[in-house]
Motif scaffolding. Structure first.
Motif, PDB file in Angstrom:
ATOM      1  N   SER A  63       0.835  -1.194   0.000  1.00 31.15           N
ATOM      2  CA  SER A  63       0.000   0.000   0.000  1.00 31.15           C
ATOM      3  C   SER A  63       0.871   1.245   0.000  1.00 31.15           C
ATOM      4  N   ILE A  64       0.314   2.309  -0.540  1.00 33.28           N
ATOM      5  CA  ILE A  64       0.958   3.613  -0.494  1.00 33.28           C
ATOM      6  C   ILE A  64       0.317   4.363   0.664  1.00 33.28           C
ATOM      7  N   GLU A  65       1.128   4.776   1.601  1.00 36.80           N
ATOM      8  CA  GLU A  65       0.657   5.454   2.804  1.00 36.80           C
ATOM      9  C   GLU A  65       1.194   6.881   2.836  1.00 36.80           C
ATOM     10  N   THR A  66       0.518   7.717   3.598  1.00 37.23           N
ATOM     11  CA  THR A  66       0.967   9.092   3.799  1.00 37.23           C
ATOM     12  C   THR A  66       1.311   9.265   5.267  1.00 37.23           C
ATOM     13  N   ALA A  67       2.558   9.619   5.540  1.00 42.27           N
ATOM     14  CA  ALA A  67       3.012   9.844   6.910  1.00 42.27           C
ATOM     15  C   ALA A  67       2.416  11.158   7.425  1.00 42.27           C
ATOM     16  N   PRO A  68       2.357  11.337   8.740  1.00 43.28           N
ATOM     17  CA  PRO A  68       1.859  12.602   9.295  1.00 43.28           C
ATOM     18  C   PRO A  68       2.602  13.827   8.760  1.00 43.28           C
ATOM     19  N   SER A  69       3.852  13.641   8.375  1.00 48.72           N
ATOM     20  CA  SER A  69       4.642  14.747   7.824  1.00 48.72           C
ATOM     21  C   SER A  69       4.243  15.084   6.387  1.00 48.72           C
ATOM     22  N   GLY A  70       3.402  14.227   5.762  1.00 48.62           N
ATOM     23  CA  GLY A  70       3.001  14.449   4.373  1.00 48.62           C
ATOM     24  C   GLY A  70       3.826  13.657   3.379  1.00 48.62           C
ATOM     25  N   ARG A  71       4.885  13.001   3.843  1.00 45.46           N
ATOM     26  CA  ARG A  71       5.713  12.177   2.962  1.00 45.46           C
ATOM     27  C   ARG A  71       4.980  10.888   2.619  1.00 45.46           C
ATOM     28  N   TYR A 102       9.046  -0.954   4.731  1.00 44.02           N
ATOM     29  CA  TYR A 102       8.626   0.338   4.209  1.00 44.02           C
ATOM     30  C   TYR A 102       9.797   1.034   3.515  1.00 44.02           C
ATOM     31  N   ALA A 103       9.462   1.899   2.565  1.00 42.40           N
ATOM     32  CA  ALA A 103      10.451   2.753   1.905  1.00 42.40           C
ATOM     33  C   ALA A 103       9.749   4.037   1.483  1.00 42.40           C
ATOM     34  N   PHE A 104      10.405   5.168   1.713  1.00 39.19           N
ATOM     35  CA  PHE A 104       9.848   6.461   1.329  1.00 39.19           C
ATOM     36  C   PHE A 104       9.985   6.678  -0.179  1.00 39.19           C
ATOM     37  N   ILE A 105       9.044   7.433  -0.723  1.00 41.14           N
ATOM     38  CA  ILE A 105       9.012   7.767  -2.147  1.00 41.14           C
ATOM     39  C   ILE A 105       9.150   9.280  -2.266  1.00 41.14           C
ATOM     40  N   ASP A 106      10.090   9.747  -3.096  1.00 38.52           N
ATOM     41  CA  ASP A 106      10.315  11.184  -3.221  1.00 38.52           C
ATOM     42  C   ASP A 106       9.302  11.851  -4.170  1.00 38.52           C
ATOM     43  N   GLY A 107       9.441  13.134  -4.371  1.00 43.89           N
ATOM     44  CA  GLY A 107       8.524  13.923  -5.191  1.00 43.89           C
ATOM     45  C   GLY A 107       8.600  13.647  -6.674  1.00 43.89           C
ATOM     46  N   GLU A 108       9.520  12.769  -7.079  1.00 46.41           N
ATOM     47  CA  GLU A 108       9.614  12.371  -8.481  1.00 46.41           C
ATOM     48  C   GLU A 108       9.271  10.901  -8.678  1.00 46.41           C
ATOM     49  N   PRO A 128       4.914   5.328  13.260  1.00 48.48           N
ATOM     50  CA  PRO A 128       4.398   6.064  12.106  1.00 48.48           C
ATOM     51  C   PRO A 128       4.082   7.516  12.411  1.00 48.48           C
ATOM     52  N   ASN A 129       3.826   7.846  13.672  1.00 53.31           N
ATOM     53  CA  ASN A 129       3.531   9.228  14.032  1.00 53.31           C
ATOM     54  C   ASN A 129       4.774  10.110  14.025  1.00 53.31           C
ATOM     55  N   LYS A 130       5.956   9.507  13.969  1.00 57.32           N
ATOM     56  CA  LYS A 130       7.208  10.290  13.948  1.00 57.32           C
ATOM     57  C   LYS A 130       7.821  10.329  12.560  1.00 57.32           C
ATOM     58  N   MET A 131       7.085   9.875  11.582  1.00 59.83           N
ATOM     59  CA  MET A 131       7.623   9.826  10.214  1.00 59.83           C
ATOM     60  C   MET A 131       7.514  11.184   9.541  1.00 59.83           C
TER      61      MET A 131
END
Length: 131
Positions: A63-71, A102-108, A128-131
């Protein structure tokens, strides 16, 4: 919203008739990048930190998730809980623990770094609340 994904949840090769394609879309930059192909293979797979023998094939769920930081990050279930294999009476159940990465996905639409352990069974390795 300038960034979106064509799908947020896929089940990969477990459901062979499902289209598991996830495409990252950044309208502001006119970018469309495939994250997961139709057959459930992670495109541009960055590897897994500390686990070298993991194939980039989604078998159970991603799944694609959105962290509290918006990432944005991809949450990938590599091994389900052992109850997944049992029927309603428990027959066939295994003792394996759930393993999610998990792995973060950048703006590109690229993975920022290797996948890391999110949780193994009830042991969570990230808040996940500190991401």
């Amino acid at each position: 919203m300038d960034i979106d994904f064509t799908q947020r949840v896929v089940f990969g090769s477990l459901h062979p008739n499902e289209d598991s394609t996830i495409i990252f879309v950044n309208r502001a930059k006119c970018i469309r990048r495939t994250i997961v192909d139709r057959s459930g293979v992670i495109v541009g797979f960055p590897g897994v930190e500390g686990l070298e023998d993991i194939s980039p094939q989604i078998c159970f769920r991603a799944s694609i998730e959105t962290a509290p930081s918006g990432r944005f990050y991809m949450l990938w279930e590599v091994n389900p809980d052992g109850r997944f294999y049992g029927d309603e009476s428990g027959f066939g159940m295994e003792s394996g623990e759930e393993l999610r990465l998990y792995a973060f996905i950048d703006g590109e639409g690229r993975f920022e770094d290797k996948f890391r352990i999110y949780n193994r069974g009830s042991d969570r390795y990230i808040d996940p609340n500190k991401m």
